[in-house]
Write a protein that holds these residues in place. Sequence first.
Motif, mmCIF file in Angstrom:
data_model
loop_
_atom_site.group_PDB
_atom_site.id
_atom_site.type_symbol
_atom_site.label_atom_id
_atom_site.label_comp_id
_atom_site.label_asym_id
_atom_site.label_seq_id
_atom_site.Cartn_x
_atom_site.Cartn_y
_atom_site.Cartn_z
ATOM 1 N N CYS A 1 -24.412 -27.436 10.720
ATOM 2 C CA CYS A 1 -23.278 -28.177 11.277
ATOM 3 C C CYS A 1 -21.992 -27.873 10.516
ATOM 4 O O CYS A 1 -20.936 -27.619 11.118
ATOM 5 C CB CYS A 1 -23.554 -29.679 11.239
ATOM 6 S SG CYS A 1 -24.754 -30.254 12.464
ATOM 7 N N LEU A 2 -22.062 -27.891 9.195
ATOM 8 C CA LEU A 2 -20.867 -27.672 8.386
ATOM 9 C C LEU A 2 -20.345 -26.254 8.546
ATOM 10 O O LEU A 2 -19.116 -26.040 8.558
ATOM 11 C CB LEU A 2 -21.171 -27.967 6.917
ATOM 12 C CG LEU A 2 -21.444 -29.439 6.586
ATOM 13 C CD1 LEU A 2 -21.847 -29.592 5.114
ATOM 14 C CD2 LEU A 2 -20.219 -30.293 6.886
ATOM 15 N N CYS A 3 -21.236 -25.280 8.676
ATOM 16 C CA CYS A 3 -20.786 -23.896 8.853
ATOM 17 C C CYS A 3 -20.038 -23.710 10.173
ATOM 18 O O CYS A 3 -19.237 -22.783 10.308
ATOM 19 C CB CYS A 3 -21.971 -22.942 8.784
ATOM 20 S SG CYS A 3 -22.578 -22.675 7.093
ATOM 21 N N TYR A 4 -20.305 -24.596 11.119
ATOM 22 C CA TYR A 4 -19.563 -24.564 12.387
ATOM 23 C C TYR A 4 -18.434 -25.588 12.399
ATOM 24 O O TYR A 4 -17.819 -25.833 13.451
ATOM 25 C CB TYR A 4 -20.509 -24.820 13.551
ATOM 26 C CG TYR A 4 -21.315 -23.598 13.945
ATOM 27 C CD1 TYR A 4 -20.799 -22.656 14.839
ATOM 28 C CD2 TYR A 4 -22.568 -23.373 13.399
ATOM 29 C CE1 TYR A 4 -21.531 -21.533 15.187
ATOM 30 C CE2 TYR A 4 -23.312 -22.242 13.740
ATOM 31 C CZ TYR A 4 -22.776 -21.324 14.633
ATOM 32 O OH TYR A 4 -23.500 -20.203 14.963
ATOM 33 N N GLY A 5 -18.175 -26.182 11.220
ATOM 34 C CA GLY A 5 -17.084 -27.135 11.112
ATOM 35 C C GLY A 5 -17.325 -28.437 11.843
ATOM 36 O O GLY A 5 -16.368 -29.111 12.248
ATOM 37 N N ARG A 6 -18.595 -28.805 12.009
ATOM 38 C CA ARG A 6 -18.946 -30.009 12.770
ATOM 39 C C ARG A 6 -19.461 -31.115 11.860
ATOM 40 O O ARG A 6 -20.027 -30.854 10.800
ATOM 41 C CB ARG A 6 -20.011 -29.666 13.813
ATOM 42 C CG ARG A 6 -19.547 -28.623 14.828
ATOM 43 C CD ARG A 6 -18.518 -29.201 15.775
ATOM 44 N NE ARG A 6 -17.908 -28.199 16.631
ATOM 45 C CZ ARG A 6 -17.120 -28.490 17.656
ATOM 46 N NH1 ARG A 6 -16.874 -29.753 17.951
ATOM 47 N NH2 ARG A 6 -16.572 -27.529 18.369
ATOM 48 N N LYS A 7 -19.276 -32.359 12.301
ATOM 49 C CA LYS A 7 -19.771 -33.505 11.551
ATOM 50 C C LYS A 7 -21.285 -33.624 11.763
ATOM 51 O O LYS A 7 -21.724 -33.769 12.920
ATOM 52 C CB LYS A 7 -19.077 -34.786 12.027
ATOM 53 C CG LYS A 7 -17.562 -34.767 11.914
ATOM 54 C CD LYS A 7 -16.941 -36.018 12.506
ATOM 55 C CE LYS A 7 -15.422 -35.979 12.396
ATOM 56 N NZ LYS A 7 -14.786 -37.196 12.967
ATOM 57 N N PRO A 8 -22.076 -33.592 10.714
ATOM 58 C CA PRO A 8 -23.540 -33.665 10.880
ATOM 59 C C PRO A 8 -24.017 -34.906 11.628
ATOM 60 O O PRO A 8 -24.973 -34.832 12.408
ATOM 61 C CB PRO A 8 -24.057 -33.657 9.440
ATOM 62 C CG PRO A 8 -23.011 -32.905 8.684
ATOM 63 C CD PRO A 8 -21.710 -33.323 9.302
ATOM 64 N N LEU A 9 -23.347 -36.034 11.429
ATOM 65 C CA LEU A 9 -23.765 -37.265 12.104
ATOM 66 C C LEU A 9 -23.196 -37.370 13.520
ATOM 67 O O LEU A 9 -23.618 -38.242 14.293
ATOM 68 C CB LEU A 9 -23.341 -38.488 11.284
ATOM 69 C CG LEU A 9 -24.033 -38.660 9.937
ATOM 70 C CD1 LEU A 9 -23.543 -39.928 9.243
ATOM 71 C CD2 LEU A 9 -25.555 -38.695 10.087
ATOM 72 N N THR B 1 -14.880 -21.606 9.257
ATOM 73 C CA THR B 1 -15.869 -22.321 8.459
ATOM 74 C C THR B 1 -17.171 -21.555 8.299
ATOM 75 O O THR B 1 -17.942 -21.817 7.381
ATOM 76 C CB THR B 1 -16.167 -23.700 9.085
ATOM 77 O OG1 THR B 1 -16.484 -23.519 10.475
ATOM 78 C CG2 THR B 1 -14.956 -24.612 8.979
ATOM 79 N N LYS B 2 -17.426 -20.597 9.195
ATOM 80 C CA LYS B 2 -18.662 -19.821 9.076
ATOM 81 C C LYS B 2 -18.691 -19.009 7.778
ATOM 82 O O LYS B 2 -19.757 -18.592 7.333
ATOM 83 C CB LYS B 2 -18.810 -18.889 10.271
ATOM 84 C CG LYS B 2 -19.103 -19.626 11.582
ATOM 85 C CD LYS B 2 -19.299 -18.643 12.722
ATOM 86 C CE LYS B 2 -19.541 -19.375 14.034
ATOM 87 N NZ LYS B 2 -19.716 -18.437 15.175
ATOM 88 N N ASN B 3 -17.513 -18.777 7.173
ATOM 89 C CA ASN B 3 -17.475 -18.046 5.901
ATOM 90 C C ASN B 3 -18.235 -18.788 4.803
ATOM 91 O O ASN B 3 -18.666 -18.184 3.825
ATOM 92 C CB ASN B 3 -16.031 -17.819 5.459
ATOM 93 C CG ASN B 3 -15.313 -16.806 6.341
ATOM 94 O OD1 ASN B 3 -15.947 -15.982 6.982
ATOM 95 N ND2 ASN B 3 -13.995 -16.881 6.385
ATOM 96 N N ALA B 4 -18.391 -20.115 4.972
ATOM 97 C CA ALA B 4 -19.121 -20.904 3.976
ATOM 98 C C ALA B 4 -20.584 -20.501 3.897
ATOM 99 O O ALA B 4 -21.259 -20.776 2.903
ATOM 100 C CB ALA B 4 -19.001 -22.399 4.296
ATOM 101 N N ALA B 5 -21.076 -19.832 4.950
ATOM 102 C CA ALA B 5 -22.482 -19.411 4.959
ATOM 103 C C ALA B 5 -22.775 -18.368 3.887
ATOM 104 O O ALA B 5 -23.944 -18.139 3.548
ATOM 105 C CB ALA B 5 -22.856 -18.864 6.334
ATOM 106 N N TRP B 6 -21.729 -17.743 3.340
ATOM 107 C CA TRP B 6 -21.945 -16.729 2.308
ATOM 108 C C TRP B 6 -22.518 -17.318 1.026
ATOM 109 O O TRP B 6 -23.005 -16.578 0.164
ATOM 110 C CB TRP B 6 -20.641 -15.989 2.003
ATOM 111 C CG TRP B 6 -20.319 -14.945 3.017
ATOM 112 C CD1 TRP B 6 -19.361 -15.015 4.009
ATOM 113 C CD2 TRP B 6 -20.964 -13.677 3.185
ATOM 114 N NE1 TRP B 6 -19.369 -13.885 4.770
ATOM 115 C CE2 TRP B 6 -20.345 -13.031 4.287
ATOM 116 C CE3 TRP B 6 -21.993 -13.031 2.520
ATOM 117 C CZ2 TRP B 6 -20.732 -11.777 4.722
ATOM 118 C CZ3 TRP B 6 -22.390 -11.772 2.947
ATOM 119 C CH2 TRP B 6 -21.760 -11.155 4.039
#
Length: 259
Positions: free
Chosen positions: A47-55, A131-136
Amino acid sequence: MIMLNVIQSRNDALGQDFPSNELHCYNLPYGALGFISHVLTYYTIACLCYGRKPLWPFHKVTNTKLDLALGAVGIALCIVMSIFTIINCKNTWQLLVIAVWKLSMSLLNGLTALHVAIMVFNDPEGEVVKTKNAAWWIVLYVPGMMAGMVGLMNLVVKVAHDIAELLDLTIAFYGIIGAGLVVGTLGMLIVCWWGGGVPEKMVATGFLATLASFIVLSAFYSDWSLGIMLDNLLGTPSGDSSGFYWTYFIAKRLTMFSW
């Protein structure tokens, strides 16, 4: 009577190499609770890698100050508790490196949340946020995972011949990874044979897909393997370590509240 014999065989198999007090130095989640923890961790990271709220994954992350605080507190607590377990298991190197593995997972989880929060903070309009860059941050996780798998497999090799459930689980795990590799290889050969793709790209794609499946499934395999070997499939903590256990479990969930 059969169940008692199975439990006794597990204890005997483990007791040949490790005193029982050393085996129970590991106070981090495993078994069913560890499995649930890893599912939630993977979901949160995705969720965070797509910039989305997990909840609430239908909305983008916006509250960066809260997210920074949650990520920082979660990382700090998980690091402290993982280090405590590492020190506690210093006489059993296999469990020590498994604890290092779980520490690297906690770092991946927390650093992903921090990275996304910082990117959103620097670009509040969301026009250029990637935000997908966080996957690195997974690059940081892989060495810890590999070290942990070495320790886990050392334990499995020692006792799998005496514990049928563990042997079946291990065969299933590597069978799935192997089947994925075979199917991917055949697919690449077929596509390349018909001239539908660049061979180098197809090989790279197949390798990355196999590596990704190994990374994801290895965490689940470790949870159930430890649950079987320690005769605690649920993974519930003992009374004297329950506070430590649940604090770690909750700390790892803080990033789910990124908002």
